[in-house]
Design a protein around this motif. Sequence first.
Motif, PDB file in Angstrom:
ATOM      1  N   ALA A 283      -6.423 -15.145  17.417  1.00  0.00           N
ATOM      2  CA  ALA A 283      -7.446 -15.873  18.178  1.00  0.00           C
ATOM      3  C   ALA A 283      -8.771 -15.790  17.426  1.00  0.00           C
ATOM      4  CB  ALA A 283      -7.600 -15.290  19.575  1.00  0.00           C
TER       5      ALA A 283
ATOM      6  N   ALA B 110       1.214 -25.140  20.321  1.00  0.00           N
ATOM      7  CA  ALA B 110      -0.170 -25.426  19.931  1.00  0.00           C
ATOM      8  C   ALA B 110      -0.254 -26.335  18.707  1.00  0.00           C
ATOM      9  CB  ALA B 110      -0.918 -24.118  19.659  1.00  0.00           C
ATOM     10  N   GLU B 111       0.523 -26.056  17.695  1.00  0.00           N
ATOM     11  CA  GLU B 111       0.467 -26.865  16.471  1.00  0.00           C
ATOM     12  C   GLU B 111       0.889 -28.304  16.745  1.00  0.00           C
ATOM     13  OE1 GLU B 111      -0.602 -26.060  13.510  1.00  0.00           O
ATOM     14  OE2 GLU B 111      -0.687 -23.874  13.472  1.00  0.00           O
TER      15      GLU B 111
ATOM     16  N   LYS C  86      -2.284 -18.285  26.684  1.00  0.00           N
ATOM     17  CA  LYS C  86      -1.124 -17.892  25.865  1.00  0.00           C
ATOM     18  C   LYS C  86      -1.173 -18.563  24.496  1.00  0.00           C
ATOM     19  CE  LYS C  86       1.712 -17.251  30.009  1.00  0.00           C
ATOM     20  NZ  LYS C  86       2.924 -17.683  30.740  1.00  0.00           N
ATOM     21  N   ILE C  87      -2.376 -18.804  24.017  1.00  0.00           N
ATOM     22  CA  ILE C  87      -2.557 -19.590  22.790  1.00  0.00           C
ATOM     23  C   ILE C  87      -2.146 -18.805  21.550  1.00  0.00           C
ATOM     24  CG2 ILE C  87      -4.943 -19.008  22.129  1.00  0.00           C
ATOM     25  CD1 ILE C  87      -3.479 -22.556  22.571  1.00  0.00           C
ATOM     26  N   VAL C  88      -2.096 -17.487  21.676  1.00  0.00           N
ATOM     27  CA  VAL C  88      -1.530 -16.630  20.630  1.00  0.00           C
ATOM     28  C   VAL C  88      -0.480 -15.736  21.278  1.00  0.00           C
ATOM     29  CG1 VAL C  88      -3.527 -16.633  19.087  1.00  0.00           C
ATOM     30  CG2 VAL C  88      -3.405 -14.936  20.942  1.00  0.00           C
ATOM     31  N   ARG C  89       0.414 -15.237  20.466  1.00  0.00           N
ATOM     32  CA  ARG C  89       1.498 -14.403  20.989  1.00  0.00           C
ATOM     33  C   ARG C  89       1.024 -12.964  21.114  1.00  0.00           C
ATOM     34  NH1 ARG C  89       7.727 -14.397  18.690  1.00  0.00           N
ATOM     35  NH2 ARG C  89       8.672 -13.345  20.498  1.00  0.00           N
TER      36      ARG C  89
ATOM     37  N   PHE D 174      -8.723 -18.115  22.872  1.00  0.00           N
ATOM     38  CA  PHE D 174      -7.969 -17.339  23.857  1.00  0.00           C
ATOM     39  C   PHE D 174      -8.797 -17.168  25.120  1.00  0.00           C
ATOM     40  CE2 PHE D 174      -6.873 -13.072  25.604  1.00  0.00           C
ATOM     41  CZ  PHE D 174      -5.549 -13.333  25.970  1.00  0.00           C
TER      42      PHE D 174
ATOM     43  N   THR E 238       0.448 -23.323  24.500  1.00  0.00           N
ATOM     44  CA  THR E 238       0.808 -21.952  24.181  1.00  0.00           C
ATOM     45  C   THR E 238       0.956 -21.781  22.678  1.00  0.00           C
ATOM     46  OG1 THR E 238       3.209 -22.287  24.181  1.00  0.00           O
ATOM     47  CG2 THR E 238       2.152 -21.932  26.334  1.00  0.00           C
ATOM     48  N   TRP E 239       1.202 -20.555  22.269  1.00  0.00           N
ATOM     49  CA  TRP E 239       1.421 -20.293  20.844  1.00  0.00           C
ATOM     50  C   TRP E 239       2.628 -21.064  20.326  1.00  0.00           C
ATOM     51  CZ3 TRP E 239       6.090 -18.029  19.520  1.00  0.00           C
ATOM     52  CH2 TRP E 239       6.795 -17.401  20.532  1.00  0.00           C
ATOM     53  N   GLU E 240       3.523 -21.445  21.223  1.00  0.00           N
ATOM     54  CA  GLU E 240       4.733 -22.155  20.806  1.00  0.00           C
ATOM     55  C   GLU E 240       4.493 -23.642  20.537  1.00  0.00           C
ATOM     56  OE1 GLU E 240       8.489 -20.113  22.849  1.00  0.00           O
ATOM     57  OE2 GLU E 240       6.927 -20.589  24.303  1.00  0.00           O
TER      58      GLU E 240
ATOM     59  N   ARG F 144      -7.808 -21.252  17.470  1.00  0.00           N
ATOM     60  CA  ARG F 144      -7.179 -20.926  18.753  1.00  0.00           C
ATOM     61  C   ARG F 144      -8.169 -20.146  19.612  1.00  0.00           C
ATOM     62  NH1 ARG F 144      -1.171 -20.912  18.148  1.00  0.00           N
ATOM     63  NH2 ARG F 144      -0.748 -21.778  16.089  1.00  0.00           N
TER      64      ARG F 144
END
Length: 220
Positions: A22, A199-200, A215-218, A6, A195-197, A4
């Motif tokens: 990140a 991404a996967e 917003k790739i991590v919360r 950031f 986003t972190w939500e 990830r």
Amino acid sequence: MLTREFCAENMTFVPAAVAAGAARVELCDNFAVGGTTPSYGVIRAAVTHARETGTAVMCMVRPRGGDFEYTATEAAVMRDDLLMAKRLGVDGVVFGCLRDGRLDRELTAELVRLAHEPSAEAPRGVAVTFHMAFDALSSADQLEAIDWLAEQGVERILTHGGPAGTPIADNLERLRACVERAAGRLTILPGGGITWENAEDVAAALGVSEVHGTKIVRVA
């Protein structure tokens, strides 16, 4: 393991983003115009933190907002900023250069050479990401650009797969075409609306192992 990246405007959220998972930070300034070169002090602070945490730092090299077609004076600024970032110990640089609506091969090749060239501070050189200037190319030119950038040794292309602001889900087909064309010669790094939500899910849909975003991590 999903990497990830950031995207940080300054140092404010970098420690929290790294703590949240990140593995790499793209450091820039001035999000309002899509990102420009960060200051000397910000780069040095980010590199110091990265060395303490095992995080990689990619530094934006962009002299201004607006289009990606640069004057000779702006190109000189980019050379100096790239070399400054290299001296400060970044792991890579991020730029994109166009000319008359197409890839500016001359300036791009020069900047790639400067990045990859060994130096006292970077004995193996530093990595290169060609940024979302890529999305301003026509579909046909994008595929040719992937081939040419791979030949130059560029490590990544950051792309949204479509016009800025469009949902990432609408661009998956185009992104898959880019991943297929790259064929492992370089990494297609999807960004914009990831986003972190989600991404996967996006990574699985594209078969990629790296994703990018603010917003790739919360971050609380």
